[in-house]
Design an enzyme around this catalytic site. Structure first.
Site, PDB file in Angstrom:
ATOM      1  N   ALA A 156       0.827  -1.208   0.000  1.00  0.00           N
ATOM      2  CA  ALA A 156       0.000   0.000   0.000  1.00  0.00           C
ATOM      3  C   ALA A 156       0.860   1.257   0.000  1.00  0.00           C
ATOM      4  O   ALA A 156       0.540   2.240  -0.681  1.00  0.00           O
ATOM      5  CB  ALA A 156      -0.934  -0.004   1.209  1.00  0.00           C
ATOM      6  N   CYS A 208      17.089  -4.296  16.867  1.00  0.00           N
ATOM      7  CA  CYS A 208      18.337  -3.531  16.856  1.00  0.00           C
ATOM      8  C   CYS A 208      18.443  -2.716  18.145  1.00  0.00           C
ATOM      9  O   CYS A 208      18.165  -1.508  18.149  1.00  0.00           O
ATOM     10  CB  CYS A 208      18.381  -2.628  15.617  1.00  0.00           C
ATOM     11  SG  CYS A 208      19.928  -1.747  15.378  1.00  0.00           S
ATOM     12  N   ASP A 257       0.103  -9.031  18.932  1.00  0.00           N
ATOM     13  CA  ASP A 257      -0.385  -8.886  20.310  1.00  0.00           C
ATOM     14  C   ASP A 257      -1.530  -7.881  20.443  1.00  0.00           C
ATOM     15  O   ASP A 257      -2.198  -7.838  21.478  1.00  0.00           O
ATOM     16  CB  ASP A 257       0.753  -8.461  21.236  1.00  0.00           C
ATOM     17  CG  ASP A 257       1.792  -9.554  21.432  1.00  0.00           C
ATOM     18  OD1 ASP A 257       1.428 -10.737  21.290  1.00  0.00           O
ATOM     19  OD2 ASP A 257       2.954  -9.227  21.711  1.00  0.00           O
ATOM     20  N   LYS A 301     -16.098 -34.226  30.101  1.00  0.00           N
ATOM     21  CA  LYS A 301     -14.916 -35.079  30.175  1.00  0.00           C
ATOM     22  C   LYS A 301     -13.623 -34.389  29.737  1.00  0.00           C
ATOM     23  O   LYS A 301     -12.549 -34.979  29.816  1.00  0.00           O
ATOM     24  CB  LYS A 301     -15.128 -36.324  29.295  1.00  0.00           C
ATOM     25  CG  LYS A 301     -16.366 -37.131  29.635  1.00  0.00           C
ATOM     26  CD  LYS A 301     -16.279 -37.731  31.024  1.00  0.00           C
ATOM     27  CE  LYS A 301     -17.481 -38.641  31.293  1.00  0.00           C
ATOM     28  NZ  LYS A 301     -17.437 -39.221  32.658  1.00  0.00           N
ATOM     29  N   ILE A 328       3.997 -20.432  15.332  1.00  0.00           N
ATOM     30  CA  ILE A 328       2.958 -20.653  14.326  1.00  0.00           C
ATOM     31  C   ILE A 328       1.973 -19.483  14.316  1.00  0.00           C
ATOM     32  O   ILE A 328       1.345 -19.182  13.300  1.00  0.00           O
ATOM     33  CB  ILE A 328       2.218 -21.989  14.589  1.00  0.00           C
ATOM     34  CG1 ILE A 328       1.343 -22.360  13.390  1.00  0.00           C
ATOM     35  CG2 ILE A 328       1.367 -21.898  15.859  1.00  0.00           C
ATOM     36  CD1 ILE A 328       0.690 -23.722  13.520  1.00  0.00           C
TER      37      ILE A 328
END
EC number: 2.7.1.11
Length: 319
Positions: free
Chosen positions: A22, A73, A127, A214, A250
């Site tokens: 973009a 960095c 996050d 269960k 992942i």
């Protein structure tokens, strides 16, 4: 403005390529050339520059990761290192910089602004913990990856009648854990923003078992504790074993969702507009479905807050 640059910094996220695309295409529309800086701020200091054109960003919108690579960095905090980066930019005829990343990346961009070099920020972190914007690039894709993984874990948990702890990313923010917990119907979610009560966790598991359930799913954000640590606490409390699945990196990978592609496209284009308008030291974001911009320091001087209403709903629905 005739030439700008773009870099990706910190952890890679799905949708960064859509944002890079973009930036290049929006700039090209206005006759502005774009230079890509490889390997984040490290590449800025070492002069890892490459010209980007429409061909360079063709076919990358659907790809995860970042076409420009990324790196951390720590030395960029030093004045001399920052000055070297600015000298490299000016030597290449670059007049403005778009930084795609999280709060640490924003700090670096703001340091450049304070030294007189135009820079703007685009939020890219799974996050979803950049204050000032409701969503960041990469969060939606990571969330879908986590939910899909939990759905599969629940299949085997049901078959073997086991309880599973799923550890997800989120060192300081629990959005992935919270949203995934609600979407996947987890029995319990632990996030950094809220204190946990081991007795309450055990009580929830016991209530489920009492009505014939269960299996169960517990989601823990890595910033609270590791999945193995939680499993140990539960065993010490109840004597029962729980299986642990750590999703790990992942969560960072995969083709970005349509939502992340659209968001990244909007953010990248708006970042170019800010540079063209001479609005430096600004961060791009979204609030109430509208793309906005705000003072960049707000993104790293404030703390991320979890959505209390979602957390309350999560607890109510997981009785």
């Amino acid at each position: 403005m005739k030439k700008i640059a773009v870099l990706t910094s910190g952890g890679d996220v799905p949708g960064m390529n859509a944002a890079i695309r973009a930036v290049v295409r929006k700039a090209a529309f206005h006759g502005i050339n774009v230079v890509g800086i490889k390997h984040g701020y490290e590449g800025l200091v070492k002069g890892y520059l490459e010209e980007l054109d429409l061909g360079s960003v063709g076919g990358i919108i659907q790809r995860g990761g970042t076409h420009l690579n990324s790196a951390r960095c720590p030395e960029f905090k030093e004045d001399a290192v920052q000055q070297q980066g600015i000298e490299n930019l000016r030597a290449a005829g670059i007049e403005g910089l778009v930084v795609i990343g999280g709060d640490g990346s924003y700090r670096g961009a703001m340091d450049l602004v304070k030294k007189g070099f135009p820079a703007v920020g685009v939020p890219g972190t799974i996050d979803n913990d950049v204050p000032g914007t409701e969503y960041t690039i990469g969060f939606d894709t990571a969330l879908n990856t986590v939910v899909e993984s939990i759905d599969k874990i629940r299949d085997t948990a049901t078959s073997h009648e086991n309880s599973f702890i799923v550890e997800v990313m989120g060192r300081d923010a629990g959005d992935i854990a919270l949203w995934a917990g609600l979407a996947a119907g987890a029995e319990t979610v632990l996030i950094p923003e809220e204190d946990y009560d081991l007795d309450d966790i055990v009580a929830r598991l016991d209530r489920g078992a009492a009505r014939g359930k269960k299996h169960s799913i517990i989601i823990v954000a890595e910033g609270v504790m590791s999945g193995n640590e939680l499993a140990k606490l539960i065993k010490e409390k109840t004597g029962k074993e729980t299986r642990v699945s750590v999703l790990g990196h992942i969560q960072r990978g995969g083709s970005p969702t349509a939502r992340d592609r659209v968001l990244a496209s909007q953010f990248g284009a708006h970042a170019v507009e800010l540079l063209m308008e001479g609005k430096y030291g600004r961060a791009v974001g979204i609030r109430n479905h509208q793309v906005i911009d705000y003072d960049m320091p707000e993104a790293f001087e404030k703390n991320h807050e979890a959505d209390v209403s979602l957390y309350t709903l999560m607890k109510e629905l997981s009785i």
